[in-house]
Design a protein around this motif. Structure first.
Motif, short mmCIF file in Angstrom:
data_model
loop_
_atom_site.label_atom_id
_atom_site.label_comp_id
_atom_site.label_asym_id
_atom_site.label_seq_id
_atom_site.Cartn_x
_atom_site.Cartn_y
_atom_site.Cartn_z
N UNK A 1 0.83 -1.20 0.00
CA UNK A 1 0.00 0.00 0.00
C UNK A 1 0.87 1.26 0.00
N UNK A 2 1.99 1.20 0.69
CA UNK A 2 2.89 2.35 0.70
C UNK A 2 3.44 2.60 -0.70
N UNK A 3 3.77 1.53 -1.42
CA UNK A 3 4.28 1.67 -2.78
C UNK A 3 3.21 2.26 -3.69
N UNK A 4 1.98 1.81 -3.53
CA UNK A 4 0.90 2.35 -4.36
C UNK A 4 0.68 3.83 -4.07
N UNK A 5 0.83 4.22 -2.82
CA UNK A 5 0.59 5.61 -2.45
C UNK A 5 1.64 6.55 -3.02
N UNK A 6 2.85 6.06 -3.21
CA UNK A 6 3.93 6.94 -3.65
C UNK A 6 4.31 6.74 -5.11
N UNK A 7 3.43 6.15 -5.91
CA UNK A 7 3.77 5.80 -7.29
C UNK A 7 4.18 7.02 -8.11
N UNK A 8 3.62 8.19 -7.81
CA UNK A 8 3.97 9.39 -8.58
C UNK A 8 5.46 9.73 -8.46
N UNK B 1 2.86 -0.88 -23.99
CA UNK B 1 1.53 -0.85 -24.63
C UNK B 1 0.67 0.26 -24.02
N UNK B 2 0.65 0.33 -22.70
CA UNK B 2 -0.20 1.32 -22.04
C UNK B 2 0.17 2.75 -22.46
N UNK B 3 1.46 3.07 -22.38
CA UNK B 3 1.86 4.45 -22.64
C UNK B 3 1.90 4.78 -24.14
N UNK B 4 1.92 3.75 -24.98
CA UNK B 4 1.75 4.00 -26.41
C UNK B 4 0.29 4.37 -26.70
N UNK C 1 -0.38 6.76 -12.72
CA UNK C 1 -1.31 6.41 -11.64
C UNK C 1 -2.46 5.56 -12.17
N UNK C 2 -3.01 5.94 -13.32
CA UNK C 2 -4.11 5.18 -13.91
C UNK C 2 -3.66 3.76 -14.29
N UNK C 3 -2.45 3.64 -14.81
CA UNK C 3 -1.90 2.32 -15.18
C UNK C 3 -1.80 1.42 -13.95
N UNK C 4 -1.21 1.96 -12.89
CA UNK C 4 -1.03 1.17 -11.67
C UNK C 4 -2.38 0.75 -11.09
N UNK C 5 -3.33 1.67 -11.07
CA UNK C 5 -4.65 1.34 -10.51
C UNK C 5 -5.39 0.33 -11.39
N UNK C 6 -5.10 0.34 -12.69
CA UNK C 6 -5.76 -0.61 -13.60
C UNK C 6 -5.23 -2.02 -13.42
#
Length: 224
Positions: free
Chosen positions: A89-96, A163-166, A182-187
């Motif tokens: 959860x800490x990693x997800x919170x600081x993904x930016x 693929x995602x960022x393309x 952030x959207x990629x990680x949450x997806x």
């Protein structure tokens, strides 16, 4: 005179880091064709001082590669040896915070060439090391073919990001890239965690059939 003043500064380590960090951001946003003057302007130094610290533009890029790899290695090893929900959860919170690093990696792989190939091999070698650490910590299941598993996971990870960022270009906008990350990680977060913790198939019959099919299958002893 400006270059001479900078060279005389007692904070050479700080200056070198500032140049490297500026280069990671600028290379990631604009590609590796960007000039040293642009990087120098971002870091508040001259192009000559960049050459003083790194020898050449290729030397600067190698330093950027090493720095990015070290940051990834540290973060990944902590994640796979901890294995706790709090750590995840800490990693997800600081993904930016990882946005400049991810952008730099994507630019490197999109550019191709020897440096990109070397970057990929270093990433895979590092991943094999921290997955082994995860096995030793009892967090990661052993594999019959740890090197092959590591390479597969690395290719899957790199490929999915490409693929995602393309499909979601940022057009050079920093905020847009960060939001896309952030959207990629949450997806992918839930399906990835579910797949890694529960598996995909309900039994191992496909693995058993494959082991009977291949002429020299890896044994469970090889994963010990």
């Amino acid at each position: 005179m400006a270059a001479e003043a900078e060279l005389a500064s007692p904070d050479e380590g700080g200056t070198r880091s500032r140049i490297r960090d500026a280069a990671v951001r600028r290379f990631g946003r604009d590609g590796f064709g960007v000039g040293l003057r642009a990087i120098g302007a971002d870091a508040g130094v001259t192009a000559g001082l960049i050459i003083h610290h790194f020898g050449s533009k290729d030397g600067l890029r190698r330093a950027c590669d090493e720095h990015v790899l070290e940051l990834l290695r540290s973060a990944k090893e902590e994640a796979v040896t901890d294995g706790s929900t709090a750590s995840m959860m800490a990693r997800l919170a600081e993904v930016e915070e990882f946005a400049p690093i991810v952008r730099y990696l994507l630019r490197s792989f999109q550019g191709g060439g020897e440096l990109a190939a070397a970057m990929a091999e270093h990433m895979i070698a590092d991943a094999e090391s921290y997955l082994a650490a995860g096995e030793a910590a009892g967090v990661i299941r052993p594999s019959r073919a740890p090197a092959a598993r590591t390479r597969y996971l690395a290719y899957q990870n790199i490929g999915s990001m490409l693929v995602w960022f393309t499909l979601h270009p940022d057009d050079g906008d920093d905020a847009r890239f960060t939001a896309s990350l952030r959207a990629y990680v949450e997806t992918i977060a839930f399906p990835a965690v579910e797949l890694f913790t529960q598996g995909l198939f309900s039994d191992r019959s496909m693995l058993d059939d494959y082991l009977m099919y291949v002429p020299d299958p890896p044994s469970e002893d090889e994963s010990a």
